[in-house]
Design an enzyme around this catalytic site. Structure first.
Site, PDB file in Angstrom:
ATOM      1  N   PHE A  49      50.303  16.681  61.966  1.00 25.53           N
ATOM      2  CA  PHE A  49      51.818  16.369  62.149  1.00 25.53           C
ATOM      3  C   PHE A  49      52.604  15.369  61.276  1.00 25.53           C
ATOM      4  CE2 PHE A  49      49.833  14.199  65.939  1.00 25.53           C
ATOM      5  CZ  PHE A  49      49.862  12.902  65.571  1.00 25.53           C
ATOM      6  N   TRP A 103      55.645  12.546  60.435  1.00 23.43           N
ATOM      7  CA  TRP A 103      56.641  11.778  60.811  1.00 23.43           C
ATOM      8  C   TRP A 103      56.896  10.378  60.116  1.00 23.43           C
ATOM      9  CZ3 TRP A 103      55.809  10.910  66.960  1.00 23.43           C
ATOM     10  CH2 TRP A 103      54.506  10.413  67.136  1.00 23.43           C
ATOM     11  N   HIS A 113      78.978   8.456  57.565  1.00 27.88           N
ATOM     12  CA  HIS A 113      78.811   7.750  58.907  1.00 27.88           C
ATOM     13  C   HIS A 113      80.192   7.798  59.808  1.00 27.88           C
ATOM     14  CE1 HIS A 113      79.961   4.287  56.214  1.00 27.88           C
ATOM     15  NE2 HIS A 113      80.860   4.051  57.384  1.00 27.88           N
ATOM     16  N   HIS A 125      83.907  -1.093  66.102  1.00 28.61           N
ATOM     17  CA  HIS A 125      83.485  -1.615  64.903  1.00 28.61           C
ATOM     18  C   HIS A 125      84.455  -2.524  64.265  1.00 28.61           C
ATOM     19  CE1 HIS A 125      82.183  -1.639  60.626  1.00 28.61           C
ATOM     20  NE2 HIS A 125      83.185  -0.929  60.282  1.00 28.61           N
TER      21      HIS A 125
END
EC number: 3.5.2.20
Length: 263
Positions: free
Chosen positions: A63, A65, A77, A83
């Protein structure tokens, strides 16, 4: 038409390609432009880092990652109400407590690309929004409103994207009266193609940074660094802007997607 029929119809049109999915997201990586604040004013978000854990090797034979260093307000975003100080008291103002029903909604795309190309400090006013509505139709309650500037074309060059000099950053955005007008229409949120939801020179406005200040005061959302708004119609698309469910998150990188009728 029932809700079930409407969803079945949408699913069929997505599969047939009659409804196109447009990616309104920039690439997130080490070269992603990040907001730079004066060091004597506030701490800055670090640059994005991606570190390999394994890739079919001795650290993980089957794998691949990675682990990341990533700020909440990095790349394309979402700004949650918490915020900004004006939104700090909303119990549903975090990314893990907000109402997800609000995240998917019709989107109004106000094209300011020509004006922004001519003047990087171009400001969208309430009167200009009203003129846009006269041409394209009313902005509805619960809908997204985004400002198309084509600023995403600068994203490969952080200096050009931030566009700062000794007087500060120079990028287009809304005036306070523009945001107040949109809030009177009960929008869900406002989006920009620049580094933040405000104009570069918004610190000198009253109130300072009106998109942040006023949107979050009213428990509304912000979107920044959106891409490919030139592929969206003025009206008729659906925007999906879902943040990660970060515990007490003030924002999150998102994969912003728009559902657009294929021309």
């Amino acid at each position: 038409m029932s809700a079930q029929s409407a969803l079945s119809g949408l699913g069929a049109k997505l599969l047939s390609g009659e409804v196109e999915v447009v990616d309104c997201t920039g690439v997130l990586g080490p070269n992603t432009p990040i907001l730079q604040l004066p060091p004597d004013f506030a701490k800055n978000t670090p640059k994005v880092e991606i570190h390999k854990i394994s890739e079919y090797d001795s650290d993980g034979p089957f794998f691949a990652w990675n682990w990341m260093v990533l700020g909440e307000h990095s790349g394309t975003h979402f700004d949650a109400p918490h915020h900004w100080i004006t939104g700090k008291d909303y119990s549903d103002g975090f990314t893990d407590t907000l109402d997800v029903q609000r995240l998917i909604a019709p989107v109004n795309v106000i094209d300011c690309s020509k004006e922004s190309a001519a003047d990087p400090d171009f400001l969208l006013t309430a009167d200009l929004i009203k003129a846009w509505e006269a041409e394209h139709g009313e902005i509805g309650a619960g809908e997204w409103v985004v400002m198309r500037t084509d600023w995403d074309k600068r994203a490969g060059d952080e200096a050009a994207f931030l566009n700062a000099d000794e007087t500060g950053p120079h990028s287009p955005g809304p005036t306070p009266d523009a945001i107040e007008y949109l809030l009177s229409k009960k929008i869900v949120g406002w989006g920009s193609q620049c580094i933040g939801t405000d104009a570069g020179q918004a610190g000198g406005m009253e109130p300072p940074f009106p998109a942040h200040n006023l949107l979050h005061r009213d428990n509304c959302f912000g979107l920044a660094s959106l891409a490919n708004l030139d592929k969206l119609p003025a009206k008729g698309a659906i925007l999906i802007a879902a943040p990660l469910k970060i515990e007490r998150g003030t924002g999150s990188p998102i994969r912003a997607l728009a559902l657009v009728p294929k021309a």
